[in-house]
Design an enzyme around this catalytic site. Structure first.
Site, short mmCIF file in Angstrom:
data_model
loop_
_atom_site.label_atom_id
_atom_site.label_comp_id
_atom_site.label_asym_id
_atom_site.label_seq_id
_atom_site.Cartn_x
_atom_site.Cartn_y
_atom_site.Cartn_z
N GLN A 143 13.78 -19.72 -11.31
CA GLN A 143 12.54 -20.40 -11.26
C GLN A 143 11.36 -19.59 -11.00
O GLN A 143 11.48 -18.43 -10.30
CB GLN A 143 12.59 -21.50 -9.92
CG GLN A 143 13.65 -22.39 -9.98
CD GLN A 143 13.40 -23.62 -11.12
OE1 GLN A 143 12.41 -24.02 -11.24
NE2 GLN A 143 14.28 -24.34 -11.50
N GLY A 254 32.79 -22.22 -15.77
CA GLY A 254 33.77 -21.18 -15.50
C GLY A 254 33.03 -19.94 -15.10
O GLY A 254 33.76 -18.94 -15.03
N ASP A 279 22.94 -27.84 -16.90
CA ASP A 279 22.10 -27.09 -16.67
C ASP A 279 21.70 -26.21 -17.64
O ASP A 279 21.05 -25.19 -17.59
CB ASP A 279 22.18 -26.29 -15.24
CG ASP A 279 21.09 -25.69 -14.44
OD1 ASP A 279 19.87 -25.99 -14.86
OD2 ASP A 279 21.12 -24.83 -13.62
#
Length: 394
Positions: A143, A254, A279
């Site tokens: 972010q 994974g 995501d």
């Protein structure tokens, strides 16, 4: 009346498989699910050819795909990302923003609003997820630190005035003013999720009592057990396990979480409290190489390699490039989770978490005909949204 009959498939319900089952769709709604081959007049027949027939995948945390990011704030970006994810079995998405300027958010909200009515071939746009800007600098991850800040009531009231489409918001509960903000957002019906947080267990418990009920990308950008004044204290990770009612989401590519920890989450939280999310950033569905996290105008340069996006210095991940089929493949493969449960974690469980399980998330009469057909390798053959085939592999 438009009728569709899906036959000769292994139908996945939330709890079992129906071998060689049949699904009947009328005007975009499921009217019958049975293990029998029932006759239907004037129906278009889809032969599943012995493949799995599952509820469409629901991704409640995605930033984009197909070269587009929702922070590009254009209709074209929304439609391209939605169409990209539909090719991989996703029938519903919750577009997710990044920590940014308020003007950037406002523009993205407007693009979402316009895109809903124009979206004909992509995953349905359910609502908006704001990821930030009320985060911990210590757990900022990828972010942008320039825009991380504390919540001010006049600011978030204004943000809610800009859009009626906000359905979830991720924030760090230890930040000053966030619990007040949480109570305000809950009155708006918003799912409040703990993310990018350095909170200790005591603060997480308080946050849960004040309306936080979900954990954003468990294990990623959050605190674990640590020492304070020489004593060990729990963090967000441990609290997510300790609070039974807390739901969690995991990036099951994974890489963000290894297979053994994916299995640990499954064993502790179970399929009814665990949601699979991509995501994903704009590079999902694209090749490796340089990319941008966030908007093309103001985003962060990243590099995609080894199936994940990384910061330029390679010291941290900078976003996922996963698609929903990869999540199911990882859970049902390396993570050792039964396929029925893996599908459950990306269909009915996310539907319940965001409150749309009355119409989506499972193959049941009365629900939207959001359906995906795939083989034993979780290779997507057909994606159907509200009875309309939006993708069919050639």
């Amino acid at each position: 009346m438009d009728r569709i009959k899906i036959t000769n498939g292994k139908i996945i319900t939330p709890y079992r498989l129906l071998e060689k089952g049949t699904i009947i769709i009328e005007d975009g709604i499921i009217s019958c699910v049975t293990k029998e081959d029932v006759p239907v007049q004037d129906a278009v027949v889809i032969d599943a050819e012995g493949h799995y027939v599952a509820p469409g995948f629901i991704d409640i945390h995605t930033h984009g795909g197909g070269g587009s990011d929702f922070m590009d704030a254009t209709v074209e970006a929304y439609l391209k990302a939605a169409e990209t994810h539909a090719r991989y079995g996703t029938t519903s998405i919750v577009p997710t923003t990044l920590t940014s300027t308020n003007e950037g958010l406002k523009q993205s909200f407007e693009a979402f609003r316009k895109s809903k009515s124009l979206n004909k071939l992509g995953a349905e746009l359910i609502g908006i997820h704001l990821e930030g800007p009320y985060f911990s600098q210590e757990q900022k991850g990828a972010q942008d630190p320039r825009y991380i800040r504390v919540p001010l009531r006049e600011e978030y009231e204004k943000i809610f005035e800009w859009s009626d489409d906000i359905i979830r918001w991720s924030a760090a509960p230890e930040i000053e003013g966030v619990l007040d903000f949480c109570r305000y957002a809950r009155k708006k019906g918003v799912l409040m999720s703990i993310g990018h947080s350095d909170a200790i267990g005591e603060k997480v418990a308080e946050a849960f009592e004040n309306g936080f009920s979900h954990i954003t990308h468990l294990y990623s950008a959050m605190s674990g057990v640590k020492r304070m004044n020489a004593l060990r204290v729990s963090g967000v990770i441990e609290s997510a396990f300790l609070i039974d009612e807390m739901t969690v989401e995991i990036i099951a590519d994974g890489i963000h979480i290894p297979a053994d920890l994916l299995n640990l989450v499954y064993k502790i939280k179970g399929p009814s409290r665990t949601v699979l999310v991509t995501d994903s950033m704009r590079a999902a569905g694209m090749g490796e190489g340089p990319s941008i996290l966030g908007s093309l105008k103001d985003g962060m340069e990243v590099f995609v390699e080894d199936g994940v996006a990384k910061l330029p210095d390679r010291k941290a991940f900078a976003g996922s490039v996963a698609t929903a089929d990869r999540l199911v493949r990882t859970m049902a493969g390396p993570a050792g989770v039964p396929l029925v449960d893996a599908v459950r974690m990306i269909s009915i469980t996310p539907a319940k978490v965001i409150g749309i399980d009355d119409r989506k998330g499972s193959l049941a009469p009365g629900k939207d005909a959001d359906i995906v057909i795939f083989d034993s390798d979780i290779d997507i053959k057909t994606t159907i949204i509200k009875g309309k085939t939006v993708y069919k592999k050639k």
